[in-house]
Design a protein around this motif. Structure first.
Motif, PDB file in Angstrom:
ATOM      1  N   ARG A 197       0.875  -1.047  -0.048  1.00  0.00           N
ATOM      2  CA  ARG A 197       0.123   0.028   0.020  1.00  0.00           C
ATOM      3  C   ARG A 197       0.859   1.302   0.122  1.00  0.00           C
ATOM      4  NH1 ARG A 197      -5.586  -0.960   3.537  1.00  0.00           N
ATOM      5  NH2 ARG A 197      -6.164  -2.867   2.391  1.00  0.00           N
ATOM      6  N   LEU A 198       0.531   2.301  -0.945  1.00  0.00           N
ATOM      7  CA  LEU A 198       1.378   3.341  -1.336  1.00  0.00           C
ATOM      8  C   LEU A 198       0.556   4.445  -1.011  1.00  0.00           C
ATOM      9  CD1 LEU A 198       3.871   5.118  -2.157  1.00  0.00           C
ATOM     10  CD2 LEU A 198       3.118   4.551  -4.411  1.00  0.00           C
ATOM     11  N   VAL A 199       0.885   5.565  -0.371  1.00  0.00           N
ATOM     12  CA  VAL A 199       0.008   6.945  -0.018  1.00  0.00           C
ATOM     13  C   VAL A 199       1.053   7.817  -0.701  1.00  0.00           C
ATOM     14  CG1 VAL A 199      -0.703   8.693   1.435  1.00  0.00           C
ATOM     15  CG2 VAL A 199      -1.165   6.289   2.102  1.00  0.00           C
ATOM     16  N   CYS A 200       0.647   8.744  -1.632  1.00  0.00           N
ATOM     17  CA  CYS A 200       1.496   9.610  -2.193  1.00  0.00           C
ATOM     18  C   CYS A 200       0.525  10.897  -2.503  1.00  0.00           C
ATOM     19  CB  CYS A 200       1.886   9.138  -3.444  1.00  0.00           C
ATOM     20  SG  CYS A 200       1.260   8.623  -4.833  1.00  0.00           S
ATOM     21  N   GLU A 201       1.044  12.018  -2.962  1.00  0.00           N
ATOM     22  CA  GLU A 201       0.413  13.153  -3.461  1.00  0.00           C
ATOM     23  C   GLU A 201      -0.058  12.981  -4.682  1.00  0.00           C
ATOM     24  OE1 GLU A 201       2.068  16.668  -0.615  1.00  0.00           O
ATOM     25  OE2 GLU A 201       3.226  16.479  -2.569  1.00  0.00           O
ATOM     26  N   ALA A 202      -0.749  13.784  -5.198  1.00  0.00           N
ATOM     27  CA  ALA A 202      -1.747  13.481  -6.329  1.00  0.00           C
ATOM     28  C   ALA A 202      -1.013  13.885  -7.560  1.00  0.00           C
ATOM     29  CB  ALA A 202      -2.859  14.251  -6.397  1.00  0.00           C
ATOM     30  N   GLY A 203       0.390  14.578  -7.660  1.00  0.00           N
ATOM     31  CA  GLY A 203       0.988  15.005  -8.551  1.00  0.00           C
ATOM     32  C   GLY A 203       2.187  13.991  -8.852  1.00  0.00           C
ATOM     33  N   VAL A 204       2.477  13.140  -7.984  1.00  0.00           N
ATOM     34  CA  VAL A 204       3.288  12.181  -8.371  1.00  0.00           C
ATOM     35  C   VAL A 204       3.094  11.356  -9.841  1.00  0.00           C
ATOM     36  CG1 VAL A 204       4.306   9.785  -7.756  1.00  0.00           C
ATOM     37  CG2 VAL A 204       3.929  11.689  -5.987  1.00  0.00           C
ATOM     38  N   LEU A 205       4.148  11.425 -10.650  1.00  0.00           N
ATOM     39  CA  LEU A 205       4.129  10.545 -11.954  1.00  0.00           C
ATOM     40  C   LEU A 205       4.292   9.155 -11.688  1.00  0.00           C
ATOM     41  CD1 LEU A 205       6.407  13.068 -14.119  1.00  0.00           C
ATOM     42  CD2 LEU A 205       3.952  13.103 -13.850  1.00  0.00           C
ATOM     43  N   LEU A 206       3.442   8.446 -12.684  1.00  0.00           N
ATOM     44  CA  LEU A 206       3.391   6.869 -12.600  1.00  0.00           C
ATOM     45  C   LEU A 206       4.683   6.486 -12.659  1.00  0.00           C
ATOM     46  CD1 LEU A 206       0.069   5.756 -14.344  1.00  0.00           C
ATOM     47  CD2 LEU A 206       0.412   6.782 -12.023  1.00  0.00           C
ATOM     48  N   CYS A 207       5.512   7.183 -13.612  1.00  0.00           N
ATOM     49  CA  CYS A 207       7.026   6.559 -13.980  1.00  0.00           C
ATOM     50  C   CYS A 207       7.763   6.628 -12.779  1.00  0.00           C
ATOM     51  CB  CYS A 207       7.640   7.276 -14.979  1.00  0.00           C
ATOM     52  SG  CYS A 207       7.857   9.230 -14.599  1.00  0.00           S
ATOM     53  N   ASP A 208       7.461   7.776 -11.956  1.00  0.00           N
ATOM     54  CA  ASP A 208       8.247   7.697 -10.536  1.00  0.00           C
ATOM     55  C   ASP A 208       7.845   6.680  -9.690  1.00  0.00           C
ATOM     56  OD1 ASP A 208       9.603  10.063 -11.431  1.00  0.00           O
ATOM     57  OD2 ASP A 208       8.117  11.351 -10.669  1.00  0.00           O
ATOM     58  N   ILE A 209       6.706   6.058  -9.476  1.00  0.00           N
ATOM     59  CA  ILE A 209       6.201   5.230  -8.916  1.00  0.00           C
ATOM     60  C   ILE A 209       6.907   3.750  -9.333  1.00  0.00           C
ATOM     61  CG2 ILE A 209       4.233   3.636  -8.066  1.00  0.00           C
ATOM     62  CD1 ILE A 209       2.393   6.226  -8.134  1.00  0.00           C
ATOM     63  N   GLN A 210       6.985   3.516 -10.578  1.00  0.00           N
ATOM     64  CA  GLN A 210       7.418   2.253 -11.239  1.00  0.00           C
ATOM     65  C   GLN A 210       8.741   2.217 -11.020  1.00  0.00           C
ATOM     66  OE1 GLN A 210       4.621   0.727 -11.773  1.00  0.00           O
ATOM     67  NE2 GLN A 210       4.530   0.276 -13.887  1.00  0.00           N
ATOM     68  N   ARG A 211       9.366   3.237 -11.275  1.00  0.00           N
ATOM     69  CA  ARG A 211      11.315   3.437 -11.064  1.00  0.00           C
ATOM     70  C   ARG A 211      11.569   3.158  -9.762  1.00  0.00           C
ATOM     71  NH1 ARG A 211      12.339   7.456 -16.163  1.00  0.00           N
ATOM     72  NH2 ARG A 211      11.557   6.176 -17.911  1.00  0.00           N
ATOM     73  N   LEU A 212      10.736   3.381  -8.850  1.00  0.00           N
ATOM     74  CA  LEU A 212      11.173   3.372  -7.441  1.00  0.00           C
ATOM     75  C   LEU A 212      10.702   1.919  -6.779  1.00  0.00           C
ATOM     76  CD1 LEU A 212      12.333   4.439  -4.724  1.00  0.00           C
ATOM     77  CD2 LEU A 212      10.005   5.368  -4.358  1.00  0.00           C
ATOM     78  N   PHE A 213       9.697   1.292  -7.101  1.00  0.00           N
ATOM     79  CA  PHE A 213       9.022   0.294  -6.450  1.00  0.00           C
ATOM     80  C   PHE A 213       9.127  -1.147  -7.330  1.00  0.00           C
ATOM     81  CE2 PHE A 213       6.726   3.725  -4.255  1.00  0.00           C
ATOM     82  CZ  PHE A 213       7.147   3.423  -3.031  1.00  0.00           C
ATOM     83  N   VAL A 214       9.406  -1.126  -8.799  1.00  0.00           N
ATOM     84  CA  VAL A 214       9.534  -2.138  -9.519  1.00  0.00           C
ATOM     85  C   VAL A 214      10.829  -3.001  -8.984  1.00  0.00           C
ATOM     86  CG1 VAL A 214      10.077  -3.194 -11.760  1.00  0.00           C
ATOM     87  CG2 VAL A 214       8.161  -1.728 -11.388  1.00  0.00           C
ATOM     88  N   PRO A 215      11.984  -2.392  -8.772  1.00  0.00           N
ATOM     89  CA  PRO A 215      13.242  -2.945  -7.990  1.00  0.00           C
ATOM     90  C   PRO A 215      13.072  -3.556  -6.756  1.00  0.00           C
ATOM     91  CG  PRO A 215      13.890  -0.855  -9.032  1.00  0.00           C
ATOM     92  CD  PRO A 215      12.260  -0.816  -8.967  1.00  0.00           C
ATOM     93  N   ARG A 216      11.947  -3.047  -6.098  1.00  0.00           N
ATOM     94  CA  ARG A 216      11.512  -3.453  -4.843  1.00  0.00           C
ATOM     95  C   ARG A 216      10.668  -4.898  -4.951  1.00  0.00           C
ATOM     96  NH1 ARG A 216      11.287   1.183  -0.405  1.00  0.00           N
ATOM     97  NH2 ARG A 216      12.894   2.482  -0.932  1.00  0.00           N
ATOM     98  N   GLY A 217       9.892  -5.177  -5.923  1.00  0.00           N
ATOM     99  CA  GLY A 217       9.212  -6.092  -6.113  1.00  0.00           C
ATOM    100  C   GLY A 217       7.886  -5.803  -6.346  1.00  0.00           C
ATOM    101  N   TRP A 218       7.537  -4.528  -6.577  1.00  0.00           N
ATOM    102  CA  TRP A 218       6.149  -3.969  -6.489  1.00  0.00           C
ATOM    103  C   TRP A 218       5.707  -3.173  -7.696  1.00  0.00           C
ATOM    104  CZ3 TRP A 218       2.746  -5.831  -3.025  1.00  0.00           C
ATOM    105  CH2 TRP A 218       2.984  -6.370  -2.092  1.00  0.00           C
ATOM    106  N   MET A 219       4.623  -3.144  -8.226  1.00  0.00           N
ATOM    107  CA  MET A 219       4.423  -2.393  -9.770  1.00  0.00           C
ATOM    108  C   MET A 219       2.737  -1.902  -9.400  1.00  0.00           C
ATOM    109  SD  MET A 219       4.542  -3.837 -13.724  1.00  0.00           S
ATOM    110  CE  MET A 219       6.204  -4.009 -13.890  1.00  0.00           C
ATOM    111  N   LEU A 220       2.583  -0.862 -10.145  1.00  0.00           N
ATOM    112  CA  LEU A 220       1.278  -0.476 -10.315  1.00  0.00           C
ATOM    113  C   LEU A 220       0.516  -1.451 -11.183  1.00  0.00           C
ATOM    114  CD1 LEU A 220       1.811   3.207 -11.283  1.00  0.00           C
ATOM    115  CD2 LEU A 220       0.572   2.634  -9.140  1.00  0.00           C
ATOM    116  N   PRO A 221      -0.715  -2.030 -10.642  1.00  0.00           N
ATOM    117  CA  PRO A 221      -1.340  -2.931 -11.337  1.00  0.00           C
ATOM    118  C   PRO A 221      -1.858  -2.636 -12.614  1.00  0.00           C
ATOM    119  CG  PRO A 221      -2.295  -2.708  -9.193  1.00  0.00           C
ATOM    120  CD  PRO A 221      -1.459  -1.612  -9.543  1.00  0.00           C
ATOM    121  N   VAL A 222      -2.038  -1.111 -12.974  1.00  0.00           N
ATOM    122  CA  VAL A 222      -2.590  -1.001 -14.260  1.00  0.00           C
ATOM    123  C   VAL A 222      -1.949   0.462 -14.648  1.00  0.00           C
ATOM    124  CG1 VAL A 222      -4.716   0.122 -15.104  1.00  0.00           C
ATOM    125  CG2 VAL A 222      -5.025  -1.787 -13.583  1.00  0.00           C
ATOM    126  N   THR A 223      -1.501   0.654 -15.720  1.00  0.00           N
ATOM    127  CA  THR A 223      -1.039   1.666 -16.340  1.00  0.00           C
ATOM    128  C   THR A 223      -1.466   1.835 -17.750  1.00  0.00           C
ATOM    129  OG1 THR A 223       1.027   0.792 -16.907  1.00  0.00           O
ATOM    130  CG2 THR A 223       0.978   1.885 -14.831  1.00  0.00           C
TER     131      THR A 223
END
Length: 446
Positions: A74-100
């Protein structure tokens, strides 16, 4: 005032732009500068993100990560965060956005407001299916904490609500586990819509991601490329040592100087001279790649993100993107009628994407996805000639009981909108009267 354009570059209207940078001060900013409209990274194609000669509240400064739960994803973030920033931070940790969607250069709030979908709708739904809650600031000054348990009706209005119920300030998202950044892919050439539907139906159970490109100029003999993919586990990726070198090259590419369209050409590069040979060459090239392969998630999910400002290639008049969905019953006939109309018109699209949606109800009152088949097309803006073709496509979509995607629309007639979105009157009770857009005034009279 400054000129602001959507991604389709059909207009460059003046706006008063007010940057939101502190989530605790959003209410006061809205109070001081209203009516207005939230504006993210400007990747909507038409007028859904525009408010000509009015206020825009720029949300890209609301770009902080707030909380992360490694155990649950579960991730809480501000609304202006880009999806690419989420993907590049969390994919190496083993997590990804389910839908893009087809670009990861959009904000979280934009993804929610348009309830975007990806190549895996049949498996996991749209973006709104994975939004657990959000904070919403109304122009009255109210800060509302919403989730599906305490405010289901306002959540349904806000997910897919085009930014018209308030300004999304934070969001809680459910990420999904992935074993690696790699996908096992298969590329299959096909000929004709019957073969496309056979592939789509056969792939739905065993493949998470499915999509196809189709040559929209060929009419009844249209050929295409069907692509499907599944995520690779960590064990599968580790068994292929060559992927390490490929990943290193991918990382160098991301850190290096990207490709870009450096200027707006005087005429569209997508035209009658270029389209037929370009489509033919693309099909032949992809046909050579047919079979099973391995792909990094970024080029597979977001191929156009590799070229900055690719929208400039359509020239100074910009372009229309036209995406429809029609029910599966009669869907093949409707899609064929659209392809025939395009072939007869002398117009054409290179970016012609055909895929199916799953049999699941969307979360939002105005969400675009519905069970059926969706066709997305890009057309250079040639004035009345292009608009006549789009009106023909409108008639086919309406006859088939379909709808158009508002994140990409710039000229849909109100009758088609009202027929395609029958829950509009229910949605209207939740709108924020201090928020207005060019689209809402065009289609909803507010």
């Amino acid at each position: 005032m400054k000129p602001v354009s959507a991604w389709g570059r059909l207009s460059h209207d003046l706006h008063e732009v007010h940057a939101l940078t502190d989530r605790t001060a959003v209410a006061s900013m809205l109070h001081a500068h209203q009516p207005g409209l939230a504006f993210g990274n400007g990747r909507s194609y038409g007028d859904v993100c525009l408010n000509p000669h009015g206020n825009l509240w720029l949300t890209t400064g609301l770009n902080k990560f707030i909380a992360w739960d490694e155990a649950t994803g579960r991730l809480v973030c501000e609304a202006g965060v880009l999806l690419c920033d989420i993907q590049r931070l969390f994919v190496p940790r083993g997590w990804m956005l389910p839908v893009t969607p087809g670009t990861q250069r959009i904000t979280v709030s934009g993804a929610i407001a348009n309830d975007v979908h990806g190549k895996n709708h049949h498996a996991v739904g749209s973006f709104g299916d994975h939004v657990l809650g959000l904070s919403l600031v109304r122009t009255t000054g109210e800060m509302l904490q919403l989730d599906w348990a305490n405010a289901p009706d306002l959540m349904r209005a806000t997910v897919g609500g085009l930014g018209l119920t308030g300004v999304i300030v934070t969001a809680e998202l459910q990420l999904r586990r992935v074993g690696s950044p790699w996908l096992r892919t298969e590329t299959l050439p096909y000929k004709g819509l019957s073969e496309f539907f056979e592939l789509a139906d056969a792939s739905e159970h065993d493949w998470e991601h499915t999509v196809s490109w189709i040559d929209c100029l060929a009419g009844p003999t249209a050929c295409g490329i069907f692509m499907r993919a599944n995520h690779m586990t960590a064990q599968e990726a580790a068994a292929m040592p060559s992927l390490r070198a490929t990943l290193a090259a991918q990382n160098r590419k991301m850190q290096g100087k990207p490709l870009r369209m450096p200027f707006v050409p005087p005429v569209s590069l997508v035209n009658g001279l270029s389209l037929k040979p370009f489509n033919w060459a693309y099909f032949q090239l992809q046909k050579l790649k047919s079979g099973v392969d391995v792909a990094h998630y970024e080029p597979f999910f977001y191929p156009l993100d590799n070229v900055q400002h690719w929208n400039r290639m359509y020239g100074p008049q910009g372009f229309y993107q036209y995406q429809s969905v029609v029910p599966r019953e009669g869907g093949q006939d409707a899609v064929q009628a659209m392809l025939d109309a395009i072939a007869d018109s002398g117009e054409g699209s290179f970016l012609a994407v055909l895929k199916t949606f799953g049999n699941r109800e969307a979360k939002g009152l105005l969400s675009f996805p519905q069970p059926g088949v969706t066709l997305a097309l890009d057309f250079p803006n040639r004035g009345q000639r292009t608009l006549r073709l789009l009106a023909q496509l409108d008639a086919i979509v309406r006859e088939a009981s379909g709808r158009l995607y508002m994140a990409k629309d710039a000229r849909m007639p109100r009758g088609l909108f009202e027929a395609g979105y029958p829950r509009l009157s229910e949605f209207a009770t939740y709108r924020d009267p201090g928020i207005s857009s060019a689209m809402s005034r065009r289609l909803m009279e507010f």
